[in-house]
Write an enzyme that holds these catalytic residues in place. Sequence first.
Site, PDB file in Angstrom:
ATOM      1  N   GLY A  29     -27.715 -16.438  16.080  1.00  0.00           N
ATOM      2  CA  GLY A  29     -28.940 -15.636  16.134  1.00  0.00           C
ATOM      3  C   GLY A  29     -30.146 -16.567  16.108  1.00  0.00           C
ATOM      4  O   GLY A  29     -30.040 -17.765  16.418  1.00  0.00           O
ATOM      5  N   ALA A  61     -33.018  -6.466  16.300  1.00  0.00           N
ATOM      6  CA  ALA A  61     -34.298  -6.340  15.588  1.00  0.00           C
ATOM      7  C   ALA A  61     -35.303  -5.638  16.488  1.00  0.00           C
ATOM      8  O   ALA A  61     -35.501  -6.032  17.630  1.00  0.00           O
ATOM      9  CB  ALA A  61     -34.801  -7.712  15.174  1.00  0.00           C
ATOM     10  N   GLY A  64     -40.357  -6.454  14.867  1.00  0.00           N
ATOM     11  CA  GLY A  64     -40.998  -7.672  15.337  1.00  0.00           C
ATOM     12  C   GLY A  64     -40.903  -8.817  14.374  1.00  0.00           C
ATOM     13  O   GLY A  64     -40.018  -8.874  13.527  1.00  0.00           O
ATOM     14  N   GLU A 129     -46.362  -2.816   9.606  1.00  0.00           N
ATOM     15  CA  GLU A 129     -45.157  -2.145   9.080  1.00  0.00           C
ATOM     16  C   GLU A 129     -45.327  -2.015   7.569  1.00  0.00           C
ATOM     17  O   GLU A 129     -46.332  -2.479   7.021  1.00  0.00           O
ATOM     18  CB  GLU A 129     -43.896  -2.932   9.429  1.00  0.00           C
ATOM     19  N   HIS A 250     -32.683   0.446   4.786  1.00  0.00           N
ATOM     20  CA  HIS A 250     -33.831   0.790   5.639  1.00  0.00           C
ATOM     21  C   HIS A 250     -34.072   2.289   5.513  1.00  0.00           C
ATOM     22  O   HIS A 250     -33.137   3.078   5.636  1.00  0.00           O
ATOM     23  CB  HIS A 250     -33.546   0.409   7.101  1.00  0.00           C
ATOM     24  N   ARG A 299     -40.720  -1.145   1.729  1.00  0.00           N
ATOM     25  CA  ARG A 299     -39.496  -0.458   2.132  1.00  0.00           C
ATOM     26  C   ARG A 299     -38.709   0.169   0.981  1.00  0.00           C
ATOM     27  O   ARG A 299     -38.181   1.270   1.095  1.00  0.00           O
ATOM     28  CB  ARG A 299     -38.627  -1.486   2.856  1.00  0.00           C
ATOM     29  N   HIS A 360     -29.298  -2.247   5.437  1.00  0.00           N
ATOM     30  CA  HIS A 360     -30.009  -2.937   6.515  1.00  0.00           C
ATOM     31  C   HIS A 360     -30.021  -4.452   6.357  1.00  0.00           C
ATOM     32  O   HIS A 360     -29.847  -5.180   7.331  1.00  0.00           O
ATOM     33  CB  HIS A 360     -31.446  -2.405   6.546  1.00  0.00           C
ATOM     34  N   ARG A 395     -37.289  -7.538   0.689  1.00  0.00           N
ATOM     35  CA  ARG A 395     -37.922  -8.260   1.797  1.00  0.00           C
ATOM     36  C   ARG A 395     -39.057  -7.451   2.420  1.00  0.00           C
ATOM     37  O   ARG A 395     -38.911  -6.243   2.665  1.00  0.00           O
ATOM     38  CB  ARG A 395     -36.872  -8.576   2.881  1.00  0.00           C
ATOM     39  N   LEU A 401     -37.005 -12.416  10.767  1.00  0.00           N
ATOM     40  CA  LEU A 401     -36.931 -13.300  11.946  1.00  0.00           C
ATOM     41  C   LEU A 401     -37.744 -14.561  11.665  1.00  0.00           C
ATOM     42  O   LEU A 401     -37.335 -15.675  11.997  1.00  0.00           O
ATOM     43  CB  LEU A 401     -37.468 -12.579  13.187  1.00  0.00           C
TER      44      LEU A 401
HETATM   45  C1  SIN Z   1     -37.857  -2.377  11.619  1.00  0.00           C
HETATM   46  O1  SIN Z   1     -38.179  -2.540  12.786  1.00  0.00           O
HETATM   47  O2  SIN Z   1     -38.180  -1.410  10.941  1.00  0.00           O
HETATM   48  C2  SIN Z   1     -37.012  -3.418  10.972  1.00  0.00           C
HETATM   49  C3  SIN Z   1     -37.812  -4.607  10.764  1.00  0.00           C
HETATM   50  C4  SIN Z   1     -37.235  -5.401   9.657  1.00  0.00           C
HETATM   51  O3  SIN Z   1     -36.141  -5.139   9.179  1.00  0.00           O
HETATM   52  O4  SIN Z   1     -37.941  -6.296   9.199  1.00  0.00           O
END
Ligand code: SIN
Length: 552
Positions: A29, A61, A64, A129, A250, A299, A360, A395, A401
Site C-alpha cells: 500500500g 481509502a 483523502g 472531515e 467508522h 470519529r 475500520h 485517529r 495515508l
Molecule cells: C473516510 O473517508 O471517511 C475515511 C477516511 C479515514 O479513515 O481517514
Amino acid sequence: MTAPAVPQRLAAPEPGWTDTVDVVVIGSGIAGLTAALKARALGSVLVVTKDVVASGSTQWAQGGIAAALSPEDSPEDHLKDTLVAGAGLSDPEAVRVLVTEGPDAVRDLIELGAVFDTGAGGDLSLTREGGHHRNRIAHAGGDATGAEIERALVAAVKRAPDIRIIEHALVLDLLKAEDGAIAGVTLHVMGEGQLDGVGAIRSRAVILASGGLGQLYAATTNPSVSTGDGMALALRAGAKVRDLEFIQFHPTVLWLGKGAKGQQPLVSEAVRGEGAFLVDHEGKRFMQGQHELADLAPRDIVAKAIMRQMLASGKDHVFLDARDFGDEKWRVRFPTILASCRSHGIDPVHELIPVAPACHYSSGGVWTDLHGQTSVPGLYACGEVACTGVHGANRLASNSLLEGLVFARRIADSLTKQLPVLREPAADHRVPGLVDAGVVPELQRVMTVGAGVIRSASGLSEAGDRLAKLFEQPAEQPGTPDWEATNLATVASALIEAATTREESRGSHWREDYPDRDDENWSGSLDLTLPAEDDSARPAATFVAQAPREGN
Ligand code: SIN
C-alpha cells in the site's frame, strides 16, 4: 486469565529455497511502496505482497489525505486537531513530525504522478472531515483518493525495474540472528517455477507495511487481506505492540441488513464534511448539542452517539441525509459512494442512506520510534501495522495515508544512514502451532460481541474463554487459510488482553463498566508482548505511563 494462549510460531514445512536481498518490504500500500521506492537507493529491495500489488486497504481509502496545504491552515493547527482526537495518548513529537513533514510528502506524491482534485484556479480542492477545524483534506477522483495514490505508486514502482515484487506470498515468520536482530523472513509463495512453496529470504532489514486487522470483526471496511499478519508476526518475533485496544469503528458504513459480513462499503466522512448530517428513524438530527463540531465531531464521538441511538431505539442503523447535494454534486464529488449505494438499491440523491459503525482502523500496532524502528533491531514498521504514537486513542480522519507516507520516508532515510549488516539466521527452537481456519467466522462473531464497540470485563472474559476453546481445534493441513487464522487468533488474544487491562473509557476504547476517562490511572499506553509458555504463548500487557499531553 482472559487472553487465550496462541502458537509461538507458525507450523509450516521447512523452507525449500533461500534467496538474499538487502531490504524486504512486506505490503504494497502507500507505506510499503513509498518505503520501497525510497529504499531502492540502498541496495536490492524485495516487496512481498499477499495478493496482487493493489489489493490492500490503500486503494479503498475514500476521503483523502490530510495536510496543512492551504494558506489559511498551518501544521500547528493540524497538530492541535490530531492531539484532541488522540484523547490524551498521542505522542506530540510524532504528531509534530507528521504535520511538519506532511505537506512536502504530499507535494512529492503529486510530483510522482498522483493527480488530486483542483478548483477553478488550479489550487488543490481541500475538504473537511470529523475533528478537523480547517479544510485540509486533499482528495482525488472525488472520493477515490486511495485508488489514485495506489495507481501512481504502482506506476512509479513499475518504472523502477530494480524493485522486485513477489505477489501471492504470505510472510510466515521473521528470522532472527543469535543477537536477536532481524536476519530475514520465511514465506510461502503461491507461485510457479523457481519461487514456489515455503522459502527463506535473508535480508539486512525488514520493513513491515502489511496493513491492519479488520478481519477480526464480522463487519469491516477492510479488504479480506487485512488479517493482522504483520502485528502477529512481530509479536511472535518478540516485538512490542502498543495501543491495540484502540480499534476505530467508522461511524458511517453502509448498512446492508442484519448479519451482513465481511468487507462493507464505506460512506466517507467527507460526505458529512460537505454538509450531510445524521438523523434517527424519526428523521431527527442527533449530533447537534453533543459536540461543538456536531456531525463533524471526532470519529469516536460520532460512532458512540450512533451506538447510543441504536441501543435506545432498538434499531441496528441510523441514517445519513445527503439529499441536498442533488444529482450533479453526487456524481462529481462522490461517484464511488453513489455507485456503491445504487448497487445496493439506495438512491442517495432522493433517499436517506442507512448507516451503522463497522471496524475500520487499528490506531495501535507495532511500536516504533520516530524513525520507524521497532523494538527488534533491523525490523521497521509503517502504515496501519505500526504504532508511531501519532494516533493515540483515536485517529483523526485522513491522517492514516499521511502517516504511512511520512514514516515510510523516514525509515528509508534512517536506513540510508545505517543499513544493518546481513546476519546468519539462528536455529528456531519455538514450538510451532496452528489455528484451524474453520473457526474464523466464530472468532469474528465473538470479537464483535465481546471486544467490539462496547466492552466490559465480563464480555471480554467470555470472549477470551470462547476463543480459547476454538483455538484448541486442531488444523489439518498447514496452508494460507490456517496461517491467516493463526495470525487473527494471535492479534485477537492480544487485543482482548489490552482491552481487559485498560479499565477506563477513552477514544475508541469504550468500557461500559468503566464509562469515564481516567487520567489519574490510565494516562499512558499498554505495551503487549508474547512471552512463551511451555508449548504456546500468551500475550502480556505492561502499562507505560505518559505525562498528560498538551492540547488535550
Ligand atoms: C473516510 O473517508 O471517511 C475515511 C477516511 C479515514 O479513515 O481517514
